[in-house]
Design a protein around this motif. Structure first.
Motif, short mmCIF file in Angstrom:
data_model
loop_
_atom_site.label_atom_id
_atom_site.label_comp_id
_atom_site.label_asym_id
_atom_site.label_seq_id
_atom_site.Cartn_x
_atom_site.Cartn_y
_atom_site.Cartn_z
N GLU A 426 0.85 -1.20 0.00
CA GLU A 426 0.00 0.00 0.00
C GLU A 426 0.89 1.26 0.00
OE1 GLU A 426 -3.71 -0.26 0.49
OE2 GLU A 426 -3.58 1.76 -0.32
N VAL A 442 2.82 6.15 -17.31
CA VAL A 442 2.51 7.12 -16.26
C VAL A 442 2.37 6.40 -14.91
CG1 VAL A 442 0.00 7.11 -16.59
CG2 VAL A 442 1.15 9.19 -15.79
N TRP A 443 1.91 5.16 -14.93
CA TRP A 443 2.02 4.29 -13.76
C TRP A 443 3.17 3.34 -14.04
CZ3 TRP A 443 -0.78 4.97 -9.37
CH2 TRP A 443 -1.98 5.66 -9.45
N ARG A 462 -9.72 -2.62 -6.09
CA ARG A 462 -9.34 -1.33 -6.67
C ARG A 462 -8.09 -1.45 -7.54
NH1 ARG A 462 -6.10 2.67 -3.32
NH2 ARG A 462 -5.09 3.83 -4.96
N GLN B 21 -12.38 5.93 -11.46
CA GLN B 21 -12.23 5.15 -10.25
C GLN B 21 -13.53 5.16 -9.43
OE1 GLN B 21 -9.83 3.21 -9.47
NE2 GLN B 21 -10.66 2.65 -7.49
N ARG B 24 -15.93 2.85 -11.01
CA ARG B 24 -15.62 1.44 -10.78
C ARG B 24 -16.21 0.99 -9.43
NH1 ARG B 24 -9.71 1.57 -11.84
NH2 ARG B 24 -10.44 2.66 -13.69
N HIS B 312 1.69 12.29 -10.91
CA HIS B 312 1.01 12.73 -9.68
C HIS B 312 -0.49 12.88 -9.93
CE1 HIS B 312 4.90 13.06 -8.11
NE2 HIS B 312 5.18 14.29 -8.47
N ASN B 314 -2.40 11.37 -11.99
CA ASN B 314 -3.06 10.07 -12.02
C ASN B 314 -3.24 9.52 -10.61
OD1 ASN B 314 -3.65 8.57 -14.72
ND2 ASN B 314 -1.90 9.89 -15.13
N LYS B 315 -2.22 9.66 -9.79
CA LYS B 315 -2.35 9.17 -8.41
C LYS B 315 -3.44 9.94 -7.67
CE LYS B 315 2.36 7.40 -7.58
NZ LYS B 315 3.49 8.14 -8.12
N GLN B 318 -6.81 8.69 -8.70
CA GLN B 318 -7.12 7.39 -8.08
C GLN B 318 -7.57 7.57 -6.63
OE1 GLN B 318 -7.00 4.07 -8.82
NE2 GLN B 318 -6.73 4.48 -11.01
N VAL B 319 -6.85 8.41 -5.92
CA VAL B 319 -7.15 8.62 -4.50
C VAL B 319 -8.52 9.28 -4.35
CG1 VAL B 319 -6.48 9.99 -2.47
CG2 VAL B 319 -4.75 8.66 -3.73
N ALA B 329 -8.35 6.16 0.58
CA ALA B 329 -6.99 6.22 0.06
C ALA B 329 -6.43 7.60 0.36
CB ALA B 329 -6.98 5.97 -1.44
#
Lengths: 462, 462
Positions: A426, A442-443, A462, B21, B24, B312, B314-315, B318-319, B329
């Motif tokens: 995590e 990008v990931w 997820r 996200q 989903r 960043h 993208n992260k 997701q969060v 998250a």
């Protein structure tokens, strides 16, 4: 102040790094250094031998980081072609024999470094010592193999074993124009990976024209009237061979140390403390050991392992040299990182495989993802498979395996650092890894694996 | 159960990742999702624009990760060419205007995601908005530049600024056959590096035939009678230009959020908590923000920074999506990793530069080492320079900069993980990094730097 004497047994990475580092910290007026090496060379890259045999590296001397003359110029009394045949720990002395003359003499020490390395495992079978059967552990071994290849002028090579050395030697022999068969005891090559990842290596090797024979054990090496190898037999088949290379691993060269009563572990390697001092009252704090002859602590499993790898040997040597030279350093352990390649296929692992985790008593979740080396749209992006193993419950990272083209091998370093820091998968999902289209999607593939592993640990999707 | 409505402002990485996200985790029966995007595209790689302009990436659509149609097929009500012009936080609604028709309407929300991105900084000078002067922040910008290049058929390009975008655009324009001059305010290109490392980039750019003008500020863009750019002036000189690309950075696009009274930081970016929720009572826990319009916590300095970077964004997305979707998250922060290249020169940094460390009130030691990408004897080994900065006293790693050929960029990831784990450089010397001759010297360049840094922190010379 009296001059102390440091005796070093073994003139490759660990021994000579220790000697050099000690010399850097203490001059000849404080410390005399005597180093014994039974071969012809010092401080060479054994890991480079496959590339020398394969022709990528032109000359043997390219593999030598520091020659005997350079060591001597730094005030190290280096005795080449001289084998230590006995350690008298109580008497603080070693008995050495000159290989050519057989002349023997005792040398006393105040401090001793045992860096006797490892030797290739030779299967216990008829013909294992025949001419044309080669290990590739030392530079002398490599030279003998090249001489043999030049003499044999054959076409067919059999490699026994499909670990790092076996796989690298298969590539080397392909590069030299041989038809190569690899006979492998395991179900897939690279048993340092889980079999599902090893299968990717298997496919790549077949793509190179290498014949992979899995689940097979060599039972005999057959020789001709000249005593040279002619073929290799397994229970089911016989493979013609003009040359045979043994790549079934190495075992610590600790006969000398055992005979002296020094403690060895379950893998046969010397046991040391974190400063690389040999454990136990007999060694009396005066004996150090490092390199391929010792066992190291696996920081992930908490168990001792034997790993013959130049980068560890160099670190051990540095640590020993610092301590012998009056400084302080430790080698905390390893996480089990190893990288290799077969032609352009890169192979990497760190931490525990599934079976290591089981053996260590750990429950785990395991995920495998497919990604690419660069942004998908960027020219040259190539597929990459990442397997990640995390502890059930805690989510702590346990291991990563990566197989792919460019950028796969060294990507495992991210996981090596995360293992050292005992990160959870995590936590890894948030790692700030370098991103630009020529270098990563990008990931990053490691992040993709971490996300999937974290979701599995959480029981989510997820 | 009533259906909630999520409104997303901005259709690129952060906004659409959040929307996807959330979708989903919650189906249309639970959550309605409306996304506004003023441009023509969604979910594209802005970081890929230089490679598209330079011809490495063939088609604009290659940069699009997910098209508007794909988002709609997943149950996201995407409204393209529709600009949000007002956020009414108290009324929980946004006012949107269709770009073509000018028609406006209000849309209410239960939850809001602000992902308005950043805009290229345009210098405040005559001619800054002239035809032929281009930013390259959005896919629409990239298309406009390519159209301009096709129209202008010129030979001379001036790039203003020598950060990542400036350097990448210089390469792109060289690849398209332009004579390129880069006008840079700093003493060396890549001010995200310390100047001693930037100098290496400078040399490489000159090697590519790029004219680097350092310590110079553009004062005016001169245009011809057709209104198109003709030249760029600095205090000292005038550079003919058929096209001008602005690469002097971006600033967070937060006009809308500011007008709504949402809190922004010293860099002009929105301020969020670790779950990416906009801080403060006004946002009422219903407003999230992510991507180029927010400030992020720098874990090394403990300060907020603005970093516009797709990974960043993208992260963040997701969060946000996980939290909006009923999961949990966080985005703990960044360590400031960035990688780039100029032709085959790779450029990487993570953590603090010397001046960042000073600004953060830290005392430090700094070392620079030269090593190689592979074992020195292995074909293709190329030089690599690693600079490492460690805190005085504690020895904690503060930052790493790497410039070299293959393998330089992603090697910085090792330092990024070490920074996240707050390792000391002494601890780093023992890292179990992948070693094999094709991939690394026996001491990886990062380890060589760590050893030197650790010695300096100790005040020794080992």
């Amino acid at each position: 102040m009296s001059i102390e004497r440091l005796v070093v047994i073994g003139g490759d990475a660990a021994g000579m790094s220790a000697a050099s580092q000690a010399r850097r910290l203490k001059g000849p007026e404080e410390l005399e250094i005597v180093a014994f090496e039974r071969g012809h060379f010092t401080s060479y890259s054994a890991c480079g031998i496959p590339y020398w045999v394969g022709g990528d590296v032109g000359a043997r001397d390219d593999l030598v980081a520091r020659t005997p003359e350079e060591h001597r110029a730094r005030g190290i009394d280096l005795r080449l072609r001289t084998e230590v045949v006995e350690i008298d720990v109580a008497g603080r002395r070693v008995r050495a024999r000159e290989v050519e003359s057989g002349a023997e003499s005792w040398t006393s020490y105040d401090k001793l470094v045992v860096a006797t390395g490892a030797r290739p495992i030779r299967p216990d079978m008829p013909g294992a010592d025949a001419a044309g059967v080669h290990g590739v552990q030392t530079l002398d071994d490599g030279q003998a193999l090249l001489d043999s290849l030049a003499r044999a002028r054959g076409e067919r090579a059999v490699v026994v074993g499909a670990g790092y050395i076996g796989v690298e030697m298969a590539e080397a022999l392909i590069n030299r124009g041989y038809q190569v068969t690899v006979v492998n005891r395991g179900s897939e090559p690279m048993s340092t990976l889980d079999p599902d990842m090893g299968r990717l290596v298997h496919r790549a090797m077949e793509g190179l024209g290498i014949t992979m024979v899995n689940d097979a054990e060599v039972t005999e090496v057959r020789t001709g009237e000249d005593g040279r190898v002619r073929s290799v037999r397994t229970a089911d088949a016989e493979y013609p061979a003009d040359v045979v290379v043994l790549g079934i691993g190495v075992s610590p060269e600790t006969g000398l140390a055992r005979a002296a009563g020094l403690p060895v572990g379950v893998h046969g390697g010397l046991l040391t403390d974190l400063a690389m001092r040999v454990r136990g009252p007999l060694a009396d704090g005066r004996v150090w050991a490092g390199g391929d002859c010792v066992e190291v602590l696996d920081l992930v499993s908490g168990r001792e392992r034997h790993i013959a790898l130049g980068t560890h040997a160099n670190k051990h040597g540095q640590v020993i040299g610092a301590n012998v030279g009056g400084g302080y350093a430790t080698f905390p352990g390893v996480v089990g990182t190893a990288v290799s390649k077969v032609c352009d296929l890169e192979i990497a692992r760190t931490g525990l495989r599934e079976k290591d985790a089981r053996r260590a008593g750990l429950q785990f979740e395991s995920v495998t993802i497919e990604s690419t080396s660069r942004a998908g749209y960027y020219p040259g992006a190539s597929p990459m498979t990442v397997k990640m193993i995390a502890e059930r419950g805690t989510g702590r990272l346990l291991g990563v395996q990566i197989v792919g083209r460019e950028g796969a091998a060294k990507r495992v370093d991210v996981a090596a650092v995360a293992l050292t820091a005992r990160m959870t998968v995590e936590e890894m999902t948030a790692l700030d890894l370098g991103y630009a289209p020529p270098f990563s999607p990008v990931w990053d593939p490691v992040l993709v694996a971490a996300r999937k592993a974290a979701a599995k640990v959480r029981g989510g999707t997820r």
